[in-house]
Structures are given as structure tokens and as C-alpha cells.
Design an enzyme around this catalytic site. Structure first.
Site, PDB file in Angstrom:
ATOM      1  CB  SER A 152     -68.049  86.074 -36.510  1.00  0.00           C
ATOM      2  OG  SER A 152     -66.961  85.270 -36.811  1.00  0.00           O
ATOM      3  CG  ASP A 197     -69.974  82.365 -42.062  1.00  0.00           C
ATOM      4  OD1 ASP A 197     -70.070  81.376 -41.323  1.00  0.00           O
ATOM      5  OD2 ASP A 197     -69.789  83.514 -41.634  1.00  0.00           O
ATOM      6  CG  HIS A 214     -70.355  81.593 -37.786  1.00  0.00           C
ATOM      7  ND1 HIS A 214     -69.811  82.281 -38.852  1.00  0.00           N
ATOM      8  CD2 HIS A 214     -69.763  82.090 -36.676  1.00  0.00           C
ATOM      9  CE1 HIS A 214     -68.925  83.156 -38.384  1.00  0.00           C
ATOM     10  NE2 HIS A 214     -68.874  83.057 -37.072  1.00  0.00           N
TER      11      HIS A 214
END
Ligand SMILES: *[C@@H]1O[C@H](CO)[C@@H](O)[C@H](O)[C@H]1NC(C)=O
Ligand SMILES: *[C@@H]1O[C@H](CO)[C@@H](O)[C@H](O)[C@H]1NC(C)=O
Ligand SMILES: *[C@@H]1O[C@H](CO)[C@@H](O)[C@H](O)[C@H]1NC(C)=O
Ligand SMILES: *[C@@H]1O[C@H](CO)[C@@H](O)[C@H](O)[C@H]1NC(C)=O
Ligand SMILES: *[C@@H]1O[C@H](CO)[C@@H](O)[C@H](O)[C@H]1NC(C)=O
Ligand SMILES: *[C@@H]1O[C@H](CO)[C@@H](O)[C@H](O)[C@H]1NC(C)=O
Length: 772
Positions: A547, A146, A219
Site C-alpha cells: 500500500s 483509499d 491509510h
């Protein structure tokens, strides 16, 4: 001065143009037969062999080799796949094609990110079942590919954790604002990959990114903590979603592989990370990213996942956020767990009152007070003829028209929170975010920088009409905090859907998990709206996407890995699929915000919503071996070289000569996708075989229950399976036959299911019949 500056910029631009046309090299990912990679310097030898200048030729050949520098290897791949990524000119690529052992070369490319209350929603309770002390004690390592991690975050503290297991071979790489000391017993590995990225996107801008595993986007910290963050009491975003924030397998170790940067994630970097993660010793890999769909032999994430799966690593990927259009699912290889996204029962409602008396519900994470009843402006009344004013694009709003008012903005073109930023900059007091018909009634809750709310398509229509027809339209927005109890799960409209273009003979996605408005860890240097101008510092943020659903399943797979130590990757996947449910909290079929019928189907949620508790004791499993997968690839008519890409070598064993022996529907998958040709002369019919393994009670009698898809008869033989011991395998056949000869007008899909039930267990597989 100004002129000089401009001239300088122009010169700089043309210089870059020249330099890039001078070197015509591009990055390729090259797959090489493992048998040719035995010597230590094999990659160097291959490069030597293609970069030797050919003096026997003409002068032109010499010029060519002077033009194209020696190929530069970015990464060598040896664990999850066999090959390397390399910068090559076209001539060098041609020479490489002739090298002994060459299998394939694909262009490097940028993939994109598929941008907590959920444990309780998933039935995980402290001290019980999968969350019992004994199951949480063993060591499971989850690898996250990520945007990196914020290592000081409270979710990643290691208090009370035992020493790192000796089997771990990973490391903690240092870089900008990140040192080996940034890791601990929770965060046991951190690496970063950017060679491929910088080739495509240019040098990382260090004023907006850390050249290290440190997360500057949020994220990666969010997904890592969703999978394995330790429990944090009284977590919330501005008081929203207050409660204990905890990862699915919160005692797991985390290994961070940063592969995503400002503009995306390069395939060559992702492969390097997957290859390293397998060598480092992760048990689960979580990838909340993806690209466009392509045949599996050209899909590098699929290839590396195949290798990882062979080594016992569970790979969980997001399905993508390209719904509600059909056939948008990515990461659809059958050995990957492909995860869709759904709502939980938690929402963040707002109340929107129009001056004409109409009242609508929206959603928002704005943390302040309600607005007064204020004038609405929309499109031309907010910015005259400015371009993009309907979407509230940068600089389009006219402060003299907007000041003190509430602006209605259409979704699309820029980010949802960026529209609010524009309204605020122009002096507006609030914003209504209008869904188009395409987005239907899906409501995103965002941490807006001013009083703002999203509105579904029906409300949006009413607002547009009212704003355009009334002389003095007005509106007020109030915020209702956190509310529980909506019917759930419900499928998110944005969640990508099947049937998969590249493997339509397998239902994808596989399952759904919470992916809307998920609360998880956030770096304190990134504003919750993701806007550069947002300087609010938060410890947790609420965001949405497949996600977010993917790391839920990664963490649950880690729970099963410890509960059922000797299960294969396919067995874990089967358990999660056959125990998934399709009925919501109101005892009604799961709904879909993206479907016109309002109902979800297997091309939206696969087998259904994951149920970790039931998955730990599924009764029967559908196991799949490497050979089974290869047979499946044979059924797709892959060539020997294409097959070799997956196993890393040209094997002596080739596909069965008789195509009928390699029927794609025979893959021992826990669900059934049946493709009927609507131009068939006769009534189409297929018979598939499946084998189930008993992992429930020693003795068990299972009876079949069939829900036939409309227009299709389903015959199962035998109808009863009698098991006498654990580990026993029994097979059954199932025939799918169309009830009528199809016509050209026959299109679409119909759905049903096959369930094997004993008193204690129910093992369910969805059926999707598609006429194509
Ligand atoms: C990164 O390190 C530099 C130098 O130690 C420091 O000035 C800066 O504040 C750090 N940045 C962050 C976000 O921690
Ligand atoms: C790097 O980012 C900063 C902040 O957005 C920007 O001002 C600067 O122009 C960028 N530099 C380059 C080389 O793109
Ligand atoms: C805004 O108004 C202009 C002019 O009437 C029109 O062409 C455009 O389609 C409108 N935009 C939106 C988003 O409604
Ligand atoms: C607003 O009304 C005018 C005429 O009354 C119409 O032409 C226009 O399309 C309407 N715009 C919107 C966005 O509804
Ligand atoms: C897996 O483990 C269970 C209990 O730990 C045992 O009963 C079973 O026989 C094992 N299965 C295999 C295939 O080793
Ligand atoms: C593979 O080839 C067979 C025989 O030529 C054909 O019937 C089948 O449709 C092909 N399958 C795919 C997936 O292309």
C-alpha cells in the site's frame, strides 16, 4: 433488567435473520454492451424489463414478484466501463441474463487495503531532473482510491498553487465533518462511495467512521501524501525518521475517492470511483487495495483499469502483502502497474540483551527509554493454560504472572501493536515480538504503546529456548533511534509474489518501490499504533505495506507524465520497467527477506527497483496499443462476450482464427515470461517478437546482451538495432529453447535478461522461464 436486555438482543438478532431471508437480493456488478446504452434511460429500461410481473404465469410467479422488490441500482458506470451495479434476486438475475446486450454479472465483494526519506533514496533532488522547476510546473492530477483524507493536514496545504485547471470536472462532496470548503487548490476533489459497502457490511458505524471523504483510518492520508504531499520540513514520528516529508510529485493536485471503510472496500464502490475519476479528469489512479486473483474478465478492477488506460490514465496498484508464498500477486493485469515493496537503507534498530549474554538486534518505533534487565515470561509462564496466551490475545495474559516483566509474544492472530496493548493492560513492562520461521528475519518497526521490539526468526528461537530452559530468564530492550546505511533496497518478505495465476505469461509484479517503514501524513485523531486505546496524536506516521510502495510509483508516473507529455500509459510503464535496477547499495544483487536463498528474483521485484531519473530518459520504449491487449486476451482463449466486457461492446473484429497468430508471449511487454511444459515430448521452444520505439537520441545503435536462464538458450535476431530518427520503430525476434528435453521432475523457474545497449542507454528486460 439483565434478562430483559438479553431477550431484547435475541429478538433483534432473530428479526434481522428473518428480514434478510425475506429479501434474497444481492448486489451484482453487471457489464452491458455499450451499443445498448445509447438512450439516456437505458439502465431504467433494463430494470423495467426484468421487473415486470408476469401475470400470464401461475400464482407462483405473482408471489415471486411480490417477494422481490424492484431492483435497486447502486451505480451506473459509463466512463471506465459500461454497466451498473444493482440489487437483484436470483430470478431477476436470470431474467437479466436474457436481456439484449447483457455481457456478464459478478457478485459484489469486499476487497482489502494492502496495508520520508524515500525521495533521496530514489535519487530525486531539489531543482534537478524530474524535480526541476519546469517539470514540476505543469498540472498533473492524481486520483487516490483509499480511506479518504484529512484535509487540514499540512501536507495538503495549497499555498502558492495556481488556480485549478478548467479541464477538471471533479467536485468536493460534503458530508460528516467535511464541506466543499475542505478542498483547496492542492486537494481539488473529494468524493465518497459506500452504497455497495453498506449492502455487504451493514450501515457505517458513525461513532468510528465519518460519512464523508474524511479519513478516520490514516491509510488514505498516508498514501495521498506519499504520492503528492507538499514538502514539510522537520517532519518525524516522535523524532524518528526526522527530515523533510515530501510526496513524489509534490506539485500535483490530489483527487480523493474514499472507497474503503472499517471492514474493507466494495468492488461496486471502487468501480463507481474509477468511473467517476476518469470522467473527472485524473491523469493517474493509485489503488493500494486488492482482492483474490481471478480471470481478468471477472476481475472488476482489471476491467475498469483497462477502460481507464484506454483514456490515457495511468493505473498503479499494490501487488499485495501475501508473501513470501509464490503466486500470491494480485492486480496482475498487464495494463496495470503492479508494485512490490522493499526496504530503503533506513532502519529503527533496538538492542535486545538476554540474561545469558546473547545480544540481538530488533526494530521498533517506541519513543521512550530502555527497560531494565527484567524477567521474561512466555506462553504458559505468562498466562497458564489460557487460550492464545502464546500470541498475547485479548484477555489471555495473567496480570499476576506478567506484572513488572517482559512478555514474549508470537506473531499472528492479532495485530502487532495489539499484543503490546495486552501486555501493558496486564501490567507488563515490555514486549518481544517473535517472528516464526515463515516470517524469517523481516523486522517491522511499530509505534508500540510500551517498550517493545520485533525480533527475527533466529533471535526469536533463541528467546524461546532461553525462556523455557533457564530458571530465571531475563532481558532488556534499548532503542537506537534512526540509522541509515543498511544494504538497500531489500525485498520485504510480505510483498506478494509471482508467477501470477491468471496471467502467467507476463512477469508480475512489475517493479518494486519503498514500502517498509514509510513516513507520511497521518490524521491527528488516529493513534500511530492504530489501536483505539492509543490517544497519542501525531502528524506523521511510519507504516509498511505494498500500500505504501504503490503511491510512490503513482507519484513517479505523474512526474513522467509531465516530463514526457505525449507518452502513452504503456510507454511510461515501459520506461519505469526497463530502467529499474537489481543491484543494491553494496553492489550486490538485491536480497529478499522472504527467500531461503536470500536473493530476490523477477517474481519478487519484477524488472527491479524503480529509478525515476533514468526512467525519464530510457532510450527505447515498448509501446502497447488497445488492439495489442485484445490480441493478448484472445491468446487466453477469451470468448467474444468476455472480450466485449473490456471494450464495452461486441466488436465485429474477433480473435484471429489461427491461434498461432495470437501468442500470449507476443504482447509487446517490456519483460519476458516463458512457460515450458515439462511433459513435452520434444525440447520446448518459443519465438516471440518485440517492437521498440526510439525516444532517446535521433541516431543510435543498440547491441543486444543476453543473460541466458539456466537450461535455456536465448537467440535474438537481429543482434543490432540501428535507429536514424526519433519515433522510429524497429522489431526483433527472440527464441527461447530448452537445452534438454524436460523430465517430469523439472520444476520451478530460472531467470535471465535481455538488454539493448547503446553507449548512452541500457534497456533491460528480465526473462523468467517456468516449467509447469
Ligand atoms: C466533527 O464535527 C462535530 C460538529 O461540528 C464536532 O463536534 C467534532 O469535534 C468534529 N470531529 C472532528 C474529529 O473534527
Ligand atoms: C459502533 O462503534 C462503537 C465504538 O467501537 C461501539 O461501541 C458500538 O457498539 C458500535 N455500534 C454498532 C451499531 O456496531
Ligand atoms: C504454549 O504452550 C502450550 C502448552 O505447552 C502448547 O500447547 C502451545 O503450543 C504453546 N504455544 C505456543 C505459541 O508456543
Ligand atoms: C519447553 O520445554 C519443554 C520440556 O523441557 C518442552 O516439552 C516444550 O516443548 C518446550 N516449549 C517450548 C515452547 O520450547
Ligand atoms: C513527443 O514530444 C517530443 C518533444 O516534446 C517530440 O520530439 C516527439 O516528436 C513527440 N512524439 C510524438 C509521437 O508526438
Ligand atoms: C487456448 O486454446 C488452445 C487451443 O485449444 C490451447 O492450446 C491453449 O493452451 C489455450 N490457452 C489457454 C491460456 O487456455
Amino acid at each position: 433488567m439483565v434478562a430483559t436486555g438479553a431477550l431484547f438482543l435475541l429478538l433483534l438478532a432473530s428479526f434481522q435473520l428473518i428480514s434478510s431471508s425475506f429479501s434474497d437480493q444481492r448486489t451484482y456488478i453487471v457489464h452491458i454492451d455499450k451499443a445498448k446504452t445509447e438512450s439516456e434511460r437505458w439502465h431504467e429500461q433494463i430494470i423495467d424489463s426484468i421487473s415486470e410481473p408476469s401475470y400470464s404465469g401461475t400464482g407462483a410467479a405473482k408471489t415471486q414478484s411480490a417477494d422481490s422488490p424492484r431492483p435497486e441500482i447502486l451505480y451506473v458506470y459509463e466512463s471506465a466501463l459500461s454497466g451498473f451495479s444493482v440489487k437483484l434476486s436470483e430470478e431477476q438475475l436470470e431474467s437479466l441474463n436474457k436481456v439484449d446486450g447483457f455481457l456478464s454479472a459478478t457478485d459484489d465483494e469486499l476487497l482489502s487495503l494492502h496495508t520520508t526519506h524515500s525521495p533521496g533514496f530514489l535519487g530525486l533532488n531539489s531543482g534537478e531532473g524530474l524535480w526541476s522547476a519546469s517539470n514540476l510546473a505543469s498540472d498533473v492530477i492524481i486520483g487516490i482510491l483509499d480511506t479518504g483524507v484529512w484535509p487540514e493536514h499540512v501536507s495538503f496545504r495549497d499555498a502558492g498553487m495556481p488556480p485549478v485547471p478548467p479541464r477538471w470536472k471533479g467536485s468536493c462532496e460534503s458530508g460528516t465533518n467535511f464541506s466543499a470548503a475542505s478542498c483547496n487548490r492542492k486537494l481539488i476533489g473529494a468524493r465518497y462511495y459506500l452504497k455497495g459497502y453498506e449492502m455487504i457490511a451493514g450501515k457505517v458505524n458513525e461513532s468510528v467512521e465519518f460519512r464523508s471523504p474524511r479519513d478516520r483510518q490514516g491509510h488514505g492520508s498516508h498514501t495521498a501524501s506519499t504520492a503528492a504531499g507538499r514538502p514539510v520540513e522537520k517532519a518525524s514520528l516522535f523524532g524518528f525518521a526526522k527530515g523533510s516529508a515530501v510526496g513524489m510529485r509534490y506539485t500535483s493536485r490530489l483527487a480523493i475517492y474514499k472507497v474503503c471503510w472499517q471492514f474493507g472496500c466494495a468492488s461496486s464502490d471502487i468501480l463507481a470511483a474509477m468511473d467517476q475519476a476518469v470522467a473527472d479528469g485524473v491523469d493517474v489512479l493509485s489503488l493500494s487495495l486488492g482482492g483474490s486473483s481471478k480471470p481478468f474478465y471477472a476481475d472488476n478492477v482489471a476491467i475498469a483499469s483497462f477502460g481507464a488506460t484506454q483514456k490515457g490514465v495511468f493505473v498503479s496498484c499494490s501487488a499485495g502483502n501475501s508473501g513470501p508464498s509464490s503466486s500470491t500477486v494480485s492486480n496482475a493485469a498487464p495494463w496495470i502497474m503492479t508494485v512490490a515493496a522493499s526496504y530503503t537503507d533506513r532502519s529503527f534498530p533496538t538492542k535486545v540483551k538476554l540474561g545469558n549474554g546473547l545480544v540481538f538486534e530488533g526494530a521498533s518505533l517506541y519513543s521512550g527509554r530502555a527497560t531494565r534487565q527484567l524477567p521474561i515470561v512466555y506462553n504458559t509462564s505468562a498466562g497458564g493454560r489460557a487460550k492464545g496466551v502464546g500470541y498475547c490475545l485479548t484477555g489471555s495474559l495473567d496480570p499476576s504472572l506478567v506484572k513488572g516483566k517482559i512478555v514474549a509474544c508470537e506473531r499472528g492472530m492479532n495485530s502487532r501493536t495489539a499484543k503490546g496493548e495486552q501486555v501493558k493492560l496486564a501490567g507488563g513492562e515490555g514486549m518481544l515480538l517473535l517472528n516464526s520461521d515463515r516470517e524469517k528475519e523481516e523486522l517491522f518497526a511499530d509505534a508500540h504503546v510500551l517498550p517493545a521490539t520485533s525480533l527475527g526468526a533466529t533471535a526469536a528461537d533463541a528467546v524461546r529456548k532461553y525462556a523455557n530452559s533457564s530458571a530465571n530468564p531475563t532481558v532488556s530492550i534499548s532503542f537506537q533511534g534512526t540509522v541509515y546505511g543498511s544494504p538497500a533496497p531489500a525485498m520485504a518478505a510480505f510483498s506478494s509474489r509471482g508467477p501470477s495465476i491468471v496471467g502467467p505469461d507476463v512477469i508480475k509484479p512489475d517493479v518494486t518501490a519503498p514500502g517498509v517503514n514509510v513516513l507520511a501524513a497521518w490524521p491527528p485523531v488516529v493513534g500511530p499504533s492504530l489501536l483505539k486505546s492509543d490517544h497519542r496524536s501525531v502528524v506523521f506516521n511510519i507504516i509498511s505495506g505494498t500500500s505504501m510502495s504503490c503511491p510512490h510509483v503513482s507519484g513517479i508516473a505523474a512526474l513522467l507524465r509531465s516530463a514526457r507529455g505525449n507518452w502513452s500509459v504503456a510507454a511510461i510503464k515501459s520506461a519505469l520497467m526497463t530502467t529499474a535496477y537489481t543491484i543494491d547499495s553494496k553492489r550486490a544483487p538485491i536480497t529478499d527477506f522472504g527467500s531461503s536463498s536470500g536473493l530476490a528474483d523477477p517474481f519478487t521485484y519484477g524488472s527491479g527497483h524503480v529509478d525515476p531519473g533514468r526512467a525519464s530518459d530510457p532510450g527505447l520504449i515498448y509501446d502497447i496499443s488497445t488492439d495489442d491487449y485484445l490480441k493478448y486476451l484472445c491468446s487466453l482463449n477469451y470468448t467474444t462476450s468476455q472480450l466485449a466486457i473490456f471494450v464495452g461492446k461486441r466488436s465485429h473484429q474477433t480473435c484471429p482464427a489461427n491461434k498461432a497468430d495470437a501468442q500470449s508471449g507476443d504482447l509487446n511487454y517490456p519483460s519476458f515470461a516463458v512457460l515450458f511444459n515439462r511433459n513435452a515430448r520434444r525440447r520446448p521452444a518459443f519465438t516471440y517478437e518485440r517492437t521498440v520505439t526510439n525516444v532517446g537520441t535521433a541516431a543510435g545503435t543498440y547491441r543486444v546482451q543476453v543473460v541466458e536462464p539456466k537450461g535455456v538458450s536465448v537467440t535474438v535476431q537481429p543482434r543490432t538495432l540501428v535507429f536514424k530518427m526519433l519515433g522510429e520503430k524497429l522489431s526483433y525476434k527472440v527464441m527461447f529453447a530448452a537445452l534438454k528435453k524436460p523430465s517430469r521432475a523439472t520444476t520451478g523457474s530460472t531467470f535471465g535478461s535481455i538488454s539493448w545497449s547503446s553507449g548512452k542507454y541500457s534497456v533491460r528486460s528480465p526473462i523468467a522461464v517456468t516449467w509447469g
